[in-house]
Design an enzyme around this catalytic site. Structure first.
Site, PDB file in Angstrom:
ATOM      1  N   ASP A  36       0.820  -1.219   0.000  1.00  0.00           N
ATOM      2  CA  ASP A  36       0.000   0.000   0.000  1.00  0.00           C
ATOM      3  C   ASP A  36       0.856   1.272   0.000  1.00  0.00           C
ATOM      4  OD1 ASP A  36       0.973  -0.301   2.493  1.00  0.00           O
ATOM      5  OD2 ASP A  36      -0.930  -0.051   3.551  1.00  0.00           O
ATOM      6  N   HIS A 239      23.288   2.612 -18.993  1.00  0.00           N
ATOM      7  CA  HIS A 239      22.246   2.953 -18.020  1.00  0.00           C
ATOM      8  C   HIS A 239      22.500   2.267 -16.683  1.00  0.00           C
ATOM      9  CE1 HIS A 239      19.297   4.199 -21.445  1.00  0.00           C
ATOM     10  NE2 HIS A 239      20.232   5.092 -21.205  1.00  0.00           N
ATOM     11  N   ASP A 256      26.151  10.695 -14.460  1.00  0.00           N
ATOM     12  CA  ASP A 256      25.125  11.286 -15.322  1.00  0.00           C
ATOM     13  C   ASP A 256      23.923  11.539 -14.422  1.00  0.00           C
ATOM     14  OD1 ASP A 256      23.087  11.864 -17.112  1.00  0.00           O
ATOM     15  OD2 ASP A 256      23.719  10.355 -18.579  1.00  0.00           O
ATOM     16  N   ASP A 267      20.208  17.486 -17.417  1.00  0.00           N
ATOM     17  CA  ASP A 267      20.805  16.198 -17.790  1.00  0.00           C
ATOM     18  C   ASP A 267      22.298  16.407 -18.048  1.00  0.00           C
ATOM     19  OD1 ASP A 267      21.349  13.681 -18.756  1.00  0.00           O
ATOM     20  OD2 ASP A 267      20.192  13.898 -20.601  1.00  0.00           O
ATOM     21  N   HIS A 346      26.231   5.735 -28.559  1.00  0.00           N
ATOM     22  CA  HIS A 346      24.896   6.335 -28.470  1.00  0.00           C
ATOM     23  C   HIS A 346      24.861   7.600 -29.314  1.00  0.00           C
ATOM     24  CE1 HIS A 346      26.764   9.176 -25.701  1.00  0.00           C
ATOM     25  NE2 HIS A 346      27.202   8.155 -24.983  1.00  0.00           N
ATOM     26  N   HIS A 350      19.884  14.880 -27.472  1.00  0.00           N
ATOM     27  CA  HIS A 350      18.426  14.741 -27.592  1.00  0.00           C
ATOM     28  C   HIS A 350      17.755  16.008 -27.097  1.00  0.00           C
ATOM     29  CE1 HIS A 350      18.508  14.009 -23.220  1.00  0.00           C
ATOM     30  NE2 HIS A 350      19.554  13.247 -23.460  1.00  0.00           N
ATOM     31  N   HIS A 357      14.303  12.787 -22.102  1.00  0.00           N
ATOM     32  CA  HIS A 357      14.354  12.611 -23.562  1.00  0.00           C
ATOM     33  C   HIS A 357      13.050  13.234 -24.053  1.00  0.00           C
ATOM     34  CE1 HIS A 357      17.107   8.942 -22.736  1.00  0.00           C
ATOM     35  NE2 HIS A 357      17.772  10.073 -22.731  1.00  0.00           N
ATOM     36  N   GLU A 385      26.288  15.310 -25.864  1.00  0.00           N
ATOM     37  CA  GLU A 385      26.868  14.330 -24.950  1.00  0.00           C
ATOM     38  C   GLU A 385      27.685  13.247 -25.653  1.00  0.00           C
ATOM     39  OE1 GLU A 385      23.884  11.630 -23.237  1.00  0.00           O
ATOM     40  OE2 GLU A 385      22.354  12.948 -24.060  1.00  0.00           O
ATOM     41  N   TYR A 389      33.544   4.553 -24.889  1.00  0.00           N
ATOM     42  CA  TYR A 389      33.441   3.434 -23.953  1.00  0.00           C
ATOM     43  C   TYR A 389      34.264   2.289 -24.538  1.00  0.00           C
ATOM     44  CZ  TYR A 389      29.490   6.492 -23.124  1.00  0.00           C
ATOM     45  OH  TYR A 389      28.718   7.612 -22.925  1.00  0.00           O
ATOM     46  N   ARG A 406      31.987  10.237 -20.673  1.00  0.00           N
ATOM     47  CA  ARG A 406      30.900  11.001 -21.319  1.00  0.00           C
ATOM     48  C   ARG A 406      30.918  12.405 -20.732  1.00  0.00           C
ATOM     49  NH1 ARG A 406      27.186   7.661 -20.827  1.00  0.00           N
ATOM     50  NH2 ARG A 406      25.875   8.301 -19.076  1.00  0.00           N
ATOM     51  N   GLU A 408      28.492  15.813 -20.903  1.00  0.00           N
ATOM     52  CA  GLU A 408      27.158  16.196 -21.380  1.00  0.00           C
ATOM     53  C   GLU A 408      26.749  17.550 -20.813  1.00  0.00           C
ATOM     54  OE1 GLU A 408      24.041  13.508 -20.073  1.00  0.00           O
ATOM     55  OE2 GLU A 408      22.679  14.268 -21.616  1.00  0.00           O
TER      56      GLU A 408
HETATM   57  N1  GLY Z   1      20.640  10.718 -18.785  1.00  0.00           N
HETATM   58  C1  GLY Z   1      20.163  10.123 -19.957  1.00  0.00           C
HETATM   59  C2  GLY Z   1      20.817  10.669 -21.134  1.00  0.00           C
HETATM   60  O1  GLY Z   1      21.861  11.272 -21.037  1.00  0.00           O
HETATM   61  O2  GLY Z   1      20.313  10.581 -22.216  1.00  0.00           O
HETATM   62 MN    MN Z   2      22.531  12.156 -19.283  1.00  0.00          MN
HETATM   63 MN    MN Z   3      21.207  13.008 -22.146  1.00  0.00          MN
END
Ligand code: GLY
Ligand code: MN
Ligand code: MN
Length: 443
Positions: A36, A239, A256, A267, A346, A350, A357, A385, A389, A406, A408
């Site tokens: 609950d 992720h 991140d 982000d 990647h 975005h 996103h 970003e 890797y 990374r 970003e």
């Molecule tokens: N944190 C998710 C991305 O960088 O797209």
């Molecule tokens: Mn990110």
């Molecule tokens: Mn991102």
């Protein structure tokens, strides 16, 4: 946010509907976490964007029909017994005044929906999101069809609302930009705090805790998404949210994380050495990602697009990986083959907004109906970003293995280029090393 902002947004959406039509948007429902207890409530982004109303199970009906109110809200009734356990409810009476629309009890949902649908040319709703509402609407359409002899008129079109609201949300208004600027600042300061707190022997989740603490202290109760704190090989898992490993001297850590402020996401990614000093290999690879990030950011301006920005990053990454011996071959051929994508796995970025996103088309109809890139225009907010890797066993010298980087940032497109909303957290090697030399350990 001023109520007039939401009124203006509703007017803009209504103007985009076919004449004599209706749009229906559902609020989010509470999500059970266990037995609950519920997850913290998060409003549906579109519903929030058009109402600023943060309660579950409500419904917004918008129309450009002259015989109906332009905006009607259906919401939960006041209920002292429920409210003493689960929190205050605005109720229809106060909602009408507060939100500047007509408001009704949810108990009137069926007749109000029927009234809105009957005689409308088209019904707009999120076709892929809420099957219960879709079923209710199609059921009512069938009923109206059967009653045409009695003068009812069934709509002939069910239209997906998603691309229409997405196009509107893609261009941020001044109030959104102000919030996103602040979300960027808070998140940048949180990254600084994590860098300063970092040292070997601590755990990834402890850096996450520093970040969440800073968010909440600054009015951002929740992160915009689960924070990623990946040290060493964990950084290669895009992720990774376990955040359970001990931080080891000699490793990099990739964070991140971004806060959610009044519904809007930041982000940010940064990568730094656990012990505060980059090794030669780490520094070389890091500088390469940073150079690619600068090249990509420099390409963000009106008329540019994600393909151009990505090409700018890929050019730098390919040259650099070739120079370091991580890629072998002829530069132009490697660029044509997109060879760097083996390690840059990647996209370059975005849209960013109420969703991390965010909604908004990446392709638009071009000449001869072929898909073309969505051109950047002032008011769009996006991430840049690039990352590299290199997991264990990659076809490189082993000294590169388990490096994951990374970087970003969040950029607002302006009339003369862009503004970086997240510059407050350093990304130059010297600046990171200097910052980490100042330990903020409270113990
Ligand atoms: N944190 C998710 C991305 O960088 O797209
Ligand atoms: Mn990110
Ligand atoms: Mn991102």
């Amino acid at each position: 946010m001023e109520n007039s902002v939401f009124v203006k947004r509703r007017q803009q959406l209504i103007a985009a509907l076919q004449p004599g039509s209706v749009a229906i948007i559902c609020a989010a429902t509470e999500q059970n976490r266990s037995r609950d207890t519920e997850y913290p409530f998060r409003q549906h982004s579109d519903f929030w964007y058009f109402t600023g109303f943060n309660e579950p199970d409500a419904l917004l009906i918008l129309t450009n029909r002259a015989d109906l109110p332009a905006a009607q809200l259906l919401c939960r009734d006041k209920d002292p017994a429920q409210e003493v356990w689960h929190g205050r409810r605005l109720g229809p009476l106060a909602a009408a005044d507060t939100l500047q629309l007509q408001a009704f009890s949810l108990s009137e949902q069926s007749p109000l929906l029927q009234q809105a649908i009957n005689g409308s040319a088209a019904v707009y709703l999120h076709l892929t999101e809420n099957s219960a509402l879709l079923q209710q609407i199609t059921g009512q359409m069938q009923l109206l069809k059967q009653r045409e002899k009695r003068g009812d008129i069934a709509p002939t079109q069910l239209v997906d609302l998603a691309p229409i609201s997405a196009a509107q949300r893609l261009i941020k208004d001044q109030s959104e930009i102000a919030i996103m600027r602040r979300a960027g600042q808070i998140s940048a300061q949180a990254h600084i705090r994590a860098m300063q707190y970092c040292q070997p022997g601590r755990f990834e989740y402890q850096l996450e805790a520093e970040i969440l603490h800073h968010f909440a202290l600054n009015a951002a109760r929740h992160p915009a998404y689960n924070s990623i704190v990946g040290s060493g090989a964990n950084g290669c898992i895009l992720h990774y949210t376990d955040n359970s490993s001990e931080l080891k001297a000699g490793d990099l850590v990739l964070i991140d994380a971004g806060c959610e402020l009044q519904g809007y996401a930041a982000d940010i990614s940064r990568t730094f050495p656990v012990a505060g000093k980059f090794s030669p290999e780490q520094a070389e690879l890091y500088q390469l990602v940073l150079d690619a990030q600068y090249a990509a950011c420099n390409a963000v301006k009106p008329g540019s697009n994600f393909a151009k920005v990505s090409a700018a990053a890929e050019q730098v990454l390919t040259e650099g990986l070739l120079g370091l011996g991580i890629l072998q071959g002829e530069l132009e051929q490697l660029i044509r083959d997109k060879a760097c994508k083996q390690y840059f796995i990647h996209g370059i970025g975005h849209w960013l907004g109420l969703d991390v996103h965010d909604v908004g088309a990446y392709k638009v109809p071009g000449p001869d109906s072929a898909a073309a890139e969505q051109p950047f225009v002032p008011g769009m907010v996006l991430t840049i970003e690039p990352g590299l890797y290199i997991p264990q066993g990659s076809p490189t010298e082993p000294r590169w293995w388990d490096l994951a980087i990374r970087i970003e940032d969040n950029l607002l497109v302006t009339s003369d280029g862009h503004t970086n909303l997240t510059t407050a957290v350093p990304k130059e090697i010297d600046a990171i090393e200097q910052l980490m030399a100042v330990n903020n350990d409270p113990n």
